[in-house]
Design a protein around this motif. Structure first.
Motif, mmCIF file in Angstrom:
data_model
loop_
_atom_site.group_PDB
_atom_site.id
_atom_site.type_symbol
_atom_site.label_atom_id
_atom_site.label_comp_id
_atom_site.label_asym_id
_atom_site.label_seq_id
_atom_site.Cartn_x
_atom_site.Cartn_y
_atom_site.Cartn_z
ATOM 1 N N PHE A 301 -13.487 -4.737 -12.413
ATOM 2 C CA PHE A 301 -12.890 -5.312 -11.212
ATOM 3 C C PHE A 301 -12.850 -6.840 -11.303
ATOM 4 N N ALA A 302 -13.963 -7.415 -11.763
ATOM 5 C CA ALA A 302 -14.018 -8.879 -11.856
ATOM 6 C C ALA A 302 -12.958 -9.407 -12.829
ATOM 7 N N LYS A 303 -12.843 -8.733 -13.997
ATOM 8 C CA LYS A 303 -11.832 -9.164 -14.965
ATOM 9 C C LYS A 303 -10.428 -9.000 -14.393
ATOM 10 N N ARG A 304 -10.215 -7.868 -13.717
ATOM 11 C CA ARG A 304 -8.886 -7.635 -13.151
ATOM 12 C C ARG A 304 -8.566 -8.654 -12.068
ATOM 13 N N CYS A 305 -9.548 -8.988 -11.256
ATOM 14 C CA CYS A 305 -9.324 -9.990 -10.215
ATOM 15 C C CYS A 305 -9.052 -11.361 -10.838
ATOM 16 N N GLU A 306 -9.739 -11.678 -11.933
ATOM 17 C CA GLU A 306 -9.460 -12.942 -12.627
ATOM 18 C C GLU A 306 -8.036 -12.953 -13.158
ATOM 19 N N GLU A 307 -7.606 -11.810 -13.732
ATOM 20 C CA GLU A 307 -6.234 -11.728 -14.228
ATOM 21 C C GLU A 307 -5.233 -11.886 -13.093
ATOM 22 N N THR A 405 15.231 -16.063 -8.539
ATOM 23 C CA THR A 405 13.911 -16.247 -9.145
ATOM 24 C C THR A 405 12.870 -16.575 -8.088
ATOM 25 N N ARG A 406 13.248 -17.450 -7.148
ATOM 26 C CA ARG A 406 12.319 -17.788 -6.064
ATOM 27 C C ARG A 406 11.916 -16.558 -5.269
ATOM 28 N N MET A 407 12.920 -15.737 -4.950
ATOM 29 C CA MET A 407 12.610 -14.528 -4.189
ATOM 30 C C MET A 407 11.699 -13.583 -4.978
ATOM 31 N N ASN A 408 12.028 -13.430 -6.268
ATOM 32 C CA ASN A 408 11.197 -12.565 -7.106
ATOM 33 C C ASN A 408 9.770 -13.107 -7.221
ATOM 34 N N LEU A 409 9.691 -14.431 -7.380
ATOM 35 C CA LEU A 409 8.357 -15.039 -7.478
ATOM 36 C C LEU A 409 7.582 -14.864 -6.183
ATOM 37 N N GLU A 410 8.235 -15.089 -5.065
ATOM 38 C CA GLU A 410 7.558 -14.929 -3.777
ATOM 39 C C GLU A 410 7.127 -13.470 -3.564
ATOM 40 N N LYS A 411 8.033 -12.550 -3.954
ATOM 41 C CA LYS A 411 7.687 -11.144 -3.828
ATOM 42 C C LYS A 411 6.509 -10.789 -4.727
ATOM 43 N N GLU A 412 6.558 -11.312 -5.952
ATOM 44 C CA GLU A 412 5.476 -11.015 -6.899
ATOM 45 C C GLU A 412 4.166 -11.634 -6.438
ATOM 46 N N ILE A 413 4.244 -12.822 -5.868
ATOM 47 C CA ILE A 413 3.030 -13.452 -5.344
ATOM 48 C C ILE A 413 2.458 -12.618 -4.201
ATOM 49 N N ALA A 414 3.355 -12.079 -3.355
ATOM 50 C CA ALA A 414 2.899 -11.206 -2.270
ATOM 51 C C ALA A 414 2.257 -9.941 -2.833
ATOM 52 N N VAL A 415 2.863 -9.409 -3.923
ATOM 53 C CA VAL A 415 2.270 -8.222 -4.563
ATOM 54 C C VAL A 415 0.891 -8.545 -5.115
ATOM 55 N N LYS A 416 0.796 -9.707 -5.781
ATOM 56 C CA LYS A 416 -0.497 -10.097 -6.338
ATOM 57 C C LYS A 416 -1.515 -10.353 -5.227
ATOM 58 N N THR A 417 -1.046 -10.967 -4.156
ATOM 59 C CA THR A 417 -1.954 -11.206 -3.028
ATOM 60 C C THR A 417 -2.468 -9.890 -2.467
ATOM 61 N N ASN A 418 -1.559 -8.915 -2.349
ATOM 62 C CA ASN A 418 -1.968 -7.590 -1.865
ATOM 63 C C ASN A 418 -2.956 -6.927 -2.825
ATOM 64 N N SER A 419 -2.681 -7.040 -4.122
ATOM 65 C CA SER A 419 -3.579 -6.438 -5.120
ATOM 66 C C SER A 419 -4.953 -7.102 -5.090
ATOM 67 N N ILE A 420 -4.945 -8.432 -4.974
ATOM 68 C CA ILE A 420 -6.226 -9.144 -4.899
ATOM 69 C C ILE A 420 -6.985 -8.745 -3.643
ATOM 70 N N PHE A 421 -6.257 -8.612 -2.529
ATOM 71 C CA PHE A 421 -6.908 -8.194 -1.282
ATOM 72 C C PHE A 421 -7.519 -6.808 -1.428
ATOM 73 N N ILE A 422 -6.795 -5.893 -2.053
ATOM 74 C CA ILE A 422 -7.310 -4.523 -2.232
ATOM 75 C C ILE A 422 -8.534 -4.519 -3.138
ATOM 76 N N ASP A 423 -8.428 -5.214 -4.275
ATOM 77 C CA ASP A 423 -9.537 -5.181 -5.235
ATOM 78 C C ASP A 423 -10.748 -5.955 -4.748
ATOM 79 N N LYS A 424 -10.507 -7.118 -4.144
ATOM 80 C CA LYS A 424 -11.630 -7.951 -3.727
ATOM 81 C C LYS A 424 -12.171 -7.562 -2.358
#
Length: 444
Positions: A301-307, A405-424
């Motif tokens: 989990f820690a490694k995945r959260c770092e990634e 690209t901006r939209m994709n980046l913002e969407k991906e950042i939201a996905v990463k934020t959601n993943s970080i929230f779930i894992d952490k």
């Protein structure tokens, strides 16, 4: 007896009495003068003769002497026999008492051994019961890691694409679930084994208790028998008891019975001790395995959260660059549009000049240098405007691409934020309630 002997010594030796003398038979006369006198001379009368009288007395003396002598011998023999039987009875009673005492000692020895074995088996059963309770607590405690691992997997199913990936964390969580299921099965089998061993211990304890109870009762009976004496008031005849019961045991079978009971109880006690040691090892091993797997999951989990954090930082960095580039591109597009617009006036001037000069009369309509310069100017302006429009189209397309690209980046950042929230916030926070080693080992 001495007087009788002296009297017999003074008498003449007795003559053997004729066959008609014992008892004396008297021959009576039948004549008229049979009562006495001369008429009885030569005939047998009712009176004894002197020698007969002496013989009769001698015979009585001899008979009395022999009877007394026989009686004396009989008395002596009776006295001796009475003394011998009394001594034999005393010896037999002493031997029987000694045998009872020895038997009581044997019974007491076995009774002590049985009592010790009963106490040890009872204590061992109590210790095994404590281990069984540890197993039950450990089995209950393992429900917490199972719920945590299951909840982690369910939470991570809510990740969005493309983060919904079968990563190392998921593999470790699945390994953790499999480990927990195996441990639960092992603990259930061990619990069943412990319960069976406790029932066996209880059965052998009851067997030893029955044997001990019989020996206590027998010891009490033999102790009562040992206290009996010839002066006891509660003794009486029991002739029918002077026999061996058909169902009676022998000393060898009696001792073997208790020995076998003790041996089986000892074997079960050793089996119980070994089972307790096995339970200790099992609980120690499963607690270590679970904590080790928990550490592996936490590390994943820690490694995945770092990634995820690193990917989010990079995405935010490129989003900032993209936003800046969008701003620059918009400025460029505005400049291109202004440049195109700025070319309209020169184009109008040049085309108006050409239009007006097309009205020159006759020979004045000449292809002079001015005409060539105006035509060249219009061509240059047309080419410049075309270049500017082409560049404008390219810039606009680039702007559109940057917006995508901006939209994709913002969407991906939201996905990463959601993943970080779930894992952490969800998974790792839930895993902080993972049981300690002592609780996993069945301790309170």
């Amino acid at each position: 007896m001495a007087e009788a002997g002296d009297l017999l010594a003074e008498q003449p030796a007795p003559q053997a009495l004729p066959s008609t003398a014992r008892p004396m038979k008297m021959t009576l006369s039948t004549g008229p003068d049979s009562s006495g006198g001369l008429g009885a001379v030569g005939f047998r009368t009712a009176k004894y003769q002197p020698h007969e009288w002496h013989c009769n007395n001698s015979a009585l003396y001899q008979e009395a002497f022999a009877g007394c002598e026989q009686a004396e011998c009989s008395r002596a023999e009776a006295k001796e026999l009475a003394e011998l039987t009394t001594a034999a009875a005393q010896r037999a009673q002493q031997h029987a008492t000694a045998a009872l005492v020895q038997r009581m000692q044997d019974i007491h020895l076995w009774k002590v051994k049985l009592q010790k074995e009963i106490e040890e088996l009872s204590a061992e059963t109590s210790l095994l019961a404590a281990q069984k309770r540890r197993l039950e607590r450990a089995l209950d405690t393992i429900e917490i890691p199972y719920a945590i691992a299951t909840d982690n997997l369910m939470c991570r199913e809510r990740r969005q694409h493309p983060d919904l990936v079968s990563d190392e964390v998921e593999r470790e969580l699945l390994k953790e679930l499999e480990l927990i299921r195996n441990i639960q099965e092992l603990l259930k089998r061990t619990l069943m084994q412990a319960g069976n061993q406790m029932r066996i211990n209880q059965d052998h304890k009851e067997i030893c208790e029955m044997d001990w109870s019989d020996k206590v009762e027998t010891y009490s009976i033999d102790e009562k028998c040992e206290r009996y004496s010839n002066q006891s008031t509660n003794i009486q005849f029991h002739p029918v008891t002077v026999k061996f019961e058909e169902s009676a045991s022998t000393p060898e079978t009696w001792a073997k019975f208790s020995h076998d009971n003790l041996y089986r109880a000892e074997q079960e006690k050793l089996a119980s001790i070994n089972l307790r040691a096995l339970i200790d090892n099992i609980l120690h091993d499963i607690s270590e395995d679970l904590r080790r797997q928990c550490a592996a999951v936490n590390e994943a989990f820690a490694k995945r959260c770092e990634e995820l954090d690193e990917a989010k930082r990079k995405l935010e960095h490129y989003l900032n660059k993209t936003l800046k580039e969008i701003g620059h591109q918009e400025t460029t597009i505005a400049a291109l549009k202004q440049a195109i617009k700025d070319k309209e006036a020169p184009m109008k001037v040049a085309q108006t000049r050409l239009y007006d000069r097309s009205f020159r009369p006759n020979v004045e309509l000449c292809r002079d240098e001015a005409q060539f310069r105006l035509i060249s100017e219009v061509e240059e302006l047309t080419e410049s405007i075309a270049s500017l429009k082409k560049k404008l189209l390219e810039s606009e397309q680039s702007l559109w691409n940057l917006e995508d690209t901006r939209m994709n980046l913002e969407k991906e950042i939201a996905v990463k934020t959601n993943s970080i929230f779930i894992d952490k916030q969800k998974c790792m926070a839930h895993r902080s309630r993972y049981p300690t080693v002592s609780k996993l080992a069945g301790y309170r």
